[in-house]
Write a protein that holds these residues in place. Structure first.
Motif, short mmCIF file in Angstrom:
data_model
loop_
_atom_site.label_atom_id
_atom_site.label_comp_id
_atom_site.label_asym_id
_atom_site.label_seq_id
_atom_site.Cartn_x
_atom_site.Cartn_y
_atom_site.Cartn_z
N GLU A 114 -16.50 1.45 75.89
CA GLU A 114 -17.02 2.79 76.16
C GLU A 114 -17.68 2.86 77.53
OE1 GLU A 114 -19.53 3.51 72.83
OE2 GLU A 114 -17.87 4.15 71.51
N LYS A 115 -18.43 1.82 77.90
CA LYS A 115 -19.10 1.80 79.20
C LYS A 115 -18.08 1.80 80.34
CE LYS A 115 -20.93 -2.01 80.84
NZ LYS A 115 -21.84 -3.16 81.11
N VAL A 116 -17.05 0.96 80.21
CA VAL A 116 -16.05 0.85 81.28
C VAL A 116 -15.21 2.13 81.37
CG1 VAL A 116 -13.99 -0.39 82.04
CG2 VAL A 116 -15.98 -1.65 81.18
N GLU A 117 -14.82 2.67 80.22
CA GLU A 117 -14.03 3.91 80.24
C GLU A 117 -14.82 5.06 80.84
OE1 GLU A 117 -12.84 4.34 76.16
OE2 GLU A 117 -11.00 3.14 76.44
N ALA A 118 -16.11 5.15 80.55
CA ALA A 118 -16.95 6.20 81.13
C ALA A 118 -17.03 6.04 82.65
CB ALA A 118 -18.35 6.15 80.51
N LEU A 119 -17.13 4.80 83.11
CA LEU A 119 -17.19 4.54 84.54
C LEU A 119 -15.87 4.92 85.22
CD1 LEU A 119 -18.68 3.37 86.98
CD2 LEU A 119 -17.81 1.10 86.31
N MET A 120 -14.75 4.59 84.58
CA MET A 120 -13.45 4.93 85.17
C MET A 120 -13.29 6.44 85.29
SD MET A 120 -10.69 2.12 83.76
CE MET A 120 -10.96 2.35 82.01
N ARG A 121 -13.76 7.17 84.27
CA ARG A 121 -13.70 8.64 84.35
C ARG A 121 -14.58 9.16 85.46
NH1 ARG A 121 -13.74 8.09 78.65
NH2 ARG A 121 -16.01 8.45 78.59
N GLU A 122 -15.76 8.56 85.60
CA GLU A 122 -16.73 9.02 86.60
C GLU A 122 -16.19 8.89 88.02
OE1 GLU A 122 -21.18 7.81 88.25
OE2 GLU A 122 -20.50 7.05 86.31
N VAL A 123 -15.54 7.77 88.30
CA VAL A 123 -15.04 7.54 89.67
C VAL A 123 -13.61 8.02 89.85
CG1 VAL A 123 -16.59 5.57 89.92
CG2 VAL A 123 -14.21 5.19 89.21
N GLY A 124 -12.98 8.51 88.76
CA GLY A 124 -11.61 9.00 88.87
C GLY A 124 -10.60 7.89 89.03
N TYR A 125 -10.89 6.73 88.42
CA TYR A 125 -9.96 5.59 88.55
C TYR A 125 -8.73 5.80 87.66
CZ TYR A 125 -7.96 0.95 87.99
OH TYR A 125 -7.09 -0.11 87.96
N SER A 126 -7.53 5.57 88.26
CA SER A 126 -6.28 5.66 87.51
C SER A 126 -5.48 4.40 87.78
CB SER A 126 -5.48 6.89 87.94
OG SER A 126 -4.27 6.96 87.25
N PRO A 127 -5.10 3.65 86.76
CA PRO A 127 -4.36 2.40 86.98
C PRO A 127 -3.03 2.66 87.67
CG PRO A 127 -5.12 2.57 84.70
CD PRO A 127 -5.34 3.90 85.33
N ASP A 128 -2.68 1.80 88.61
CA ASP A 128 -1.39 1.87 89.30
C ASP A 128 -0.34 1.20 88.42
OD1 ASP A 128 0.79 1.70 90.92
OD2 ASP A 128 -0.13 0.45 92.46
N PRO A 129 0.70 1.95 87.99
CA PRO A 129 1.69 1.35 87.09
C PRO A 129 2.43 0.18 87.71
CG PRO A 129 2.40 3.53 87.84
CD PRO A 129 0.98 3.37 88.25
#
Length: 352
Positions: free
Chosen positions: A52-67
């Motif tokens: 939950e902590k990491v997913e919240a951080l990814m949303r906050e910074v707009g991180y999207s994994p490169d396929p």
């Protein structure tokens, strides 16, 4: 001189923002890169509070994994290819929408490869596309889905694929069947029920399996009801508006015109509308018209076109979903199919 700090988005006060990387996420969250990778790939080996902590951080910074990067890390690609050679733009757009419906939220992305299946080197071109992109799998759309040599090539290089076709042409775990013969038969039954007996048919290219199935289904359904379709009433066209115009000019230029025309797709039916309008032939008062596909064009014509609906978007969704589902149990899955049905509008009525 003080050192400027990097923001969560990767920007500095004096420089442009850069996209956050997996290393940034790991550093900011205080976890390992492997833990972030596991969260991205929905691994159960991560504690709930960490996830939950990491997913919240990814949303906050707009991180999207490169396929592509994920593919390198996991030694497999997160890209699904769609290979097509089809003259009808709306058909291809709807197929892409369906594939994207299936891939949404899965971590997979869609890449497309238009080709000319009449070109002698097109199979080599598809091979390069698959190998350069390191595709997880490929959707084969009619007409290329009907090419056994293409399927054999994909088998040879170990690339999974799904084929969309009017009839079964491969192992059922690789097929999405559209049952075109049944859809055309329903159109024939409808016209006969209205009382039409002098009926014409505008087919797609004879080299297309869809055209073969639609022609066969239509002719056979009429024959069962005692109506024979003369060769002069069958005109081959190219699944395009222009070819529909040319075919309609042949059928409607004589003194004895058919009272109804069934067209192998809506684009050609629109061509019939054009010729009828120029000739002063009223639809449906003097000529009934039925199309195939039930594309958005069908409801935009005037009068709205009666057409056989094949849910192209749903077909694309099923084909893409088959590629990303687990291999286990594939042999036990039922045959995937999308059934057509007739949508009745205002382009048909009983003959005068």
């Amino acid at each position: 001189m003080p050192v400027s700090k990097t923001s969560k988005q990767g920007a500095t006060p004096s420089g442009p923002a850069r996209a956050a990387t997996i290393n940034d996420i790991a550093r900011l969250a205080g976890v390992s890169k492997k833990t972030v990778s596991r969260i991205i790939n929905h691994s159960p080996l991560v504690r709930k509070d960490t996830r939950e902590k990491v997913e919240a951080l990814m949303r906050e910074v707009g991180y999207s994994p490169d396929p592509m990067a994920r593919g390198l890390a996991f030694r497999r690609s997160f890209l699904i290819g769609m290979v097509y050679d089809n003259p009808t733009a709306q058909f291809i757009v709807n197929m892409q929408y369906g594939a994207l419906d299936a891939l949404r939220g899965s971590g997979f992305e869609l890449v497309v490869h238009p080709c000319d299946s009449r070109s002698p080197g097109y199979i080599d071109g598809v091979r390069r596309f698959v190998q350069q992109q390191k595709l997880h799998g490929v959707m084969l759309v009619p007409r290329v889905s009907e090419d056994q040599a293409l399927a054999d090539m994909l088998d040879e290089i170990g690339c999974r694929y799904t084929r969309i076709a009017a009839v079964a042409m491969d192992d059922h775990s690789r097929m999405v069947i559209t049952h075109d013969r049944d859809g055309a038969a329903e159109a024939a039954d409808y016209l006969q029920t209205l009382g039409h007996r002098d009926i014409a048919l505008i087919t797609g290219p004879a080299s297309y399996r869809s055209a073969i199935e639609r022609t066969g289904g239509f002719v056979e359904a009429l024959a069962k009801r005692g109506i024979e379709l003369p060769k002069a009433r069958i005109v081959e066209a190219g699944y395009t508006f222009e070819s529909g115009v040319a075919a309609a000019e042949k059928l409607l230029s004589g003194k004895r015109r058919p009272t109804a025309i069934f067209c192998g797709n809506d684009e050609m039916a629109a061509g019939v509308y054009r010729v009828a309008l120029r000739a002063g032939i009223g639809i449906p008062r003097q000529l009934s018209v039925v199309g195939y596909d039930d594309s958005p064009l069908a409801s935009r014509l005037w009068p709205p076109l009666t057409s056989v609906r094949r849910d192209t978007r749903d077909t694309g969704r099923v084909a893409a979903a088959m590629l990303i589902q687990a291999e286990e149990g594939a042999a036990a899955r039922p045959v995937a199919s999308v059934r057509p049905h007739l949508i009745v509008r205002d382009s048909c009525q009983p003959p005068d």
